[in-house]
Design an enzyme around this catalytic site. Structure first.
Site, short mmCIF file in Angstrom:
data_model
loop_
_atom_site.label_atom_id
_atom_site.label_comp_id
_atom_site.label_asym_id
_atom_site.label_seq_id
_atom_site.Cartn_x
_atom_site.Cartn_y
_atom_site.Cartn_z
NE ARG A 110 -7.29 0.90 -5.51
CZ ARG A 110 -7.06 1.41 -4.29
NH1 ARG A 110 -6.10 2.27 -4.12
NH2 ARG A 110 -7.77 1.03 -3.27
CB CYS A 143 -0.89 -0.02 1.22
SG CYS A 143 -1.97 1.37 1.23
#
Ligand code: UD1
Length: 423
Positions: free
Chosen positions: A398, A116
């Protein structure tokens, strides 16, 4: 690779209907795996993360049909319990498949979810809680090998942090466990309540979702259900920020205004007019925003970390100095460096960012490094003089459904180009 080309300083005006919530849709799609039968999920946003969840469901043996914003999942024949590395890495929230696969099959084999951009995002709380429910988990070479010889058993779980993902994983695993599970210090985000509503529609017995203690009475099995995903409060706050920085007048519709309560005071503090009516919010903004004294991200109902970057983009051109304290993630100021390229004055020290508002930003070539940071660059570009070229658009895709169409429908000058050379 896509790029967004934004010519700033256009006044926005009109109505913008807000998409379904990404952070609700993903766990709900995941939950459809547990029920045996057909689930129909409405208001599912068309996002790359949604596609990633669909790919995992199909890999596990579900048949999935997408009709616009409705996703129909038939999990009758789903017998897969392994998720390969490439699918797990597509999105961070793939980790909630762990609870669902275990509830469905009693075992699961998957790898750690994708790395991440916001700093380390451990899953220790997820694993610890599932172990408390009786799951044996071996961690080997980046893989999680999970199994249980007998049904999971309800228990009391006290979370040290009200983690959204861990709360979801426990709910998914516990709804068909034997007996009663109590989650204390549970996450209270609206997306948790939405997941509980879907699971209850499937025959689960979950009480208290949205509060700090959630009680789950295990049932033998779940059936399919029809459900409409709640609106995306983060996308709504992004569009409000876009209007705020451009001296505009827009109305976001198809929202639940109460879910935006934690962010609305910031808009008001910056000098915007806010009118809430039914399922919409109208925002009118002054020529130049005032500062937002301090923004401290917190768990819901505190100020959402996901709205911190777009609010920082507002502060970048406000009159005065604003201070941001990020308490949820370790590294969530990556957008600051890109805003500085556009002329913003921002000093970051650890979890604190001090933003000294400048009169105007200037268009530049910038790169989105993460989803909400990318949205902040779009907001800043709308306020900036001249042209901004934003790369790294896959991050924005996203979580925002065709952001360029949504914003150009209210008057923004924004378009997407495909750069053939980089493909
Ligand atoms: C979810 C949201 C994300 C949002 C975040 C915080 C989804 C798909 N994502 O992410 O958009 O930014 O909530 O509101 O819904 N933590 C641990 N150990 C764990 C789990 C979490 O230490 O096992 C820590 C994290 O590092 C972080 C904090 O807890 O500091 C909050 O994380 P969490 O609520 O779990 O966020 P996500 O569910 O990953």
């Amino acid at each position: 690779m896509s790029k967004l080309i934004v010519k700033g300083r256009q006044r926005l005006e009109g109505v913008i209907p807000v998409q379904g919530a990404k952070n609700s849709a993903l766990p709900i799609l995941t939950a459809a795996l547990i029920s045996k039968g057909k689930s129909v999920i409405h208001n599912c946003p068309s996002l790359t993360d949604t596609q990633a969840a669909v790919s995992i469901l199909e890999h596990l043996g579900c048949s999935v049909v997408q009709l616009g914003h409705t996703v129909i999942i038939d999990s009758t024949c789903a017998d897969g319990c392994e998720i390969p590395d490439d699918l797990m890495r597509e999105m961070r929230s793939s980790i909630v498949f762990l609870g669902a696969v275990v509830a469905r099959c009693g075992r699961a084999e998957l790898s750690f979810p994708g790395g991440c951009e916001l700093g380390p995002r451990p899953i220790d709380l997820h694993l610890q809680a599932l172990r408390q429910l009786g799951l044996t988990i071996e961690e080997e070479h980046g893989h999680l090998l999970c199994h249980t010889d007998s049904p999971l058993k309800g228990c009391e779980i006290s979370l040290p942090i009200p983690s959204v993902g861990a709360t979801e994983n426990i709910m998914l695993a516990a709804c068909t466990a034997e007996g009663r599970t109590e989650i204390h210090n549970a996450a209270r985000e609206p997306e948790i309540s939405d997941l509980a509503d879907f699971l209850n529609g499937c025959g689960a017995h979950i009480h208290g979702a949205g509060e700090s203690s959630i009680i789950i009475e295990g049932v033998k099995a779940l059936h399919g259900a029809e459900h409409t995903v709640i609106p995306d409060r983060i996308a709504a706050s992004t569009y409000l920020s876009a209007a705020a920085v451009t001296g505009s007048d827009i109305t976001v519709t198809n929202i639940i205004p109460a879910h935006l309560r934690p962010v609305l005071p910031c808009f008001a503090e910056a000098g915007c007019g806010i009118e809430v009516s039914g399922r919409s919010i109208r925002l009118t903004s002054p020529k130049r925003l005032g500062r937002i004294k301090s923004v401290r991200t917190m768990f819901y109902p505190g100020f959402p970390t996901d709205s911190q970057p777009t609010t920082m983009a507002m502060a970048a051109t406000a009159r005065g100095t604003s201070v941001f304290v990020e308490t949820i993630f370790e590294s969530r100021f990556n957008h600051a460096a890109e805003l500085i390229r556009m002329g913003a004055k921002i000093k970051v020290e650890g979890k604190v960012a001090v933003v000294e508002g400048v009169k105007s930003l200037s268009g530049a070539a910038v790169e989105a490094g993460d989803l909400r940071g990318g949205a902040a660059l779009v907001v800043a570009a709308l306020a900036a003089e001249g042209e901004t070229v934003i790369s790294g658009v896959h991050h924005i895709d996203r979580g925002y459904e065709k952001i360029e169409s949504a914003l150009s429908s209210i008057g923004a000058d924004i378009e997407r180009t495909e750069d053939a050379q980089e493909e």
